[in-house]
Design a protein around this motif. Sequence first.
Motif, PDB file in Angstrom:
ATOM      1  N   ASN A  63       0.803  -1.217   0.000  1.00 22.84           N
ATOM      2  CA  ASN A  63       0.000   0.000   0.000  1.00 22.84           C
ATOM      3  C   ASN A  63       0.840   1.272   0.000  1.00 22.84           C
ATOM      4  O   ASN A  63       0.294   2.368   0.107  1.00 22.84           O
ATOM      5  N   SER A  64       2.158   1.139  -0.148  1.00 21.61           N
ATOM      6  CA  SER A  64       3.010   2.320  -0.125  1.00 21.61           C
ATOM      7  C   SER A  64       2.820   3.143  -1.399  1.00 21.61           C
ATOM      8  O   SER A  64       2.484   2.630  -2.460  1.00 21.61           O
ATOM      9  N   THR A  65       3.045   4.438  -1.268  1.00 21.27           N
ATOM     10  CA  THR A  65       2.885   5.319  -2.427  1.00 21.27           C
ATOM     11  C   THR A  65       4.035   5.160  -3.405  1.00 21.27           C
ATOM     12  O   THR A  65       3.904   5.535  -4.563  1.00 21.27           O
ATOM     13  N   GLY A  66       5.159   4.619  -2.956  1.00 19.47           N
ATOM     14  CA  GLY A  66       6.319   4.440  -3.835  1.00 19.47           C
ATOM     15  C   GLY A  66       6.225   3.190  -4.706  1.00 19.47           C
ATOM     16  O   GLY A  66       7.031   3.003  -5.618  1.00 19.47           O
ATOM     17  N   LEU A  67       5.268   2.323  -4.457  1.00 18.18           N
ATOM     18  CA  LEU A  67       5.122   1.108  -5.231  1.00 18.18           C
ATOM     19  C   LEU A  67       4.626   1.431  -6.629  1.00 18.18           C
ATOM     20  O   LEU A  67       3.630   2.139  -6.801  1.00 18.18           O
ATOM     21  N   LYS A  68       5.323   0.926  -7.639  1.00 16.36           N
ATOM     22  CA  LYS A  68       4.941   1.215  -9.028  1.00 16.36           C
ATOM     23  C   LYS A  68       4.577  -0.087  -9.733  1.00 16.36           C
ATOM     24  O   LYS A  68       5.194  -1.116  -9.515  1.00 16.36           O
ATOM     25  N   PRO A  69       3.582  -0.044 -10.599  1.00 10.13           N
ATOM     26  CA  PRO A  69       3.200  -1.253 -11.322  1.00 10.13           C
ATOM     27  C   PRO A  69       4.290  -1.640 -12.325  1.00 10.13           C
ATOM     28  O   PRO A  69       5.064  -0.793 -12.789  1.00 10.13           O
TER      29      PRO A  69
END
Length: 71
Positions: A63-69
Amino acid sequence: MEWVIVMKRHRFKQEKLLGERLAKAARLAREKADQLPPGAERDALLEKARQADATAHIDGWLNSTGLKPPT
């Protein structure tokens, strides 16, 4: 004529985030384990707490904002 039975799932909205619920479960398991003498039941509670902490950590990553698809 064909009859179709539709089963509806009873859904409810969680009031707290998964990470919060896992942290509470881990805390409660540790508190209960602290009241027990060394043994299998205490070990099982400590393992449950460890797993809840690890799951909360993974949930935080997901759920982190830094996670990118993936691209």
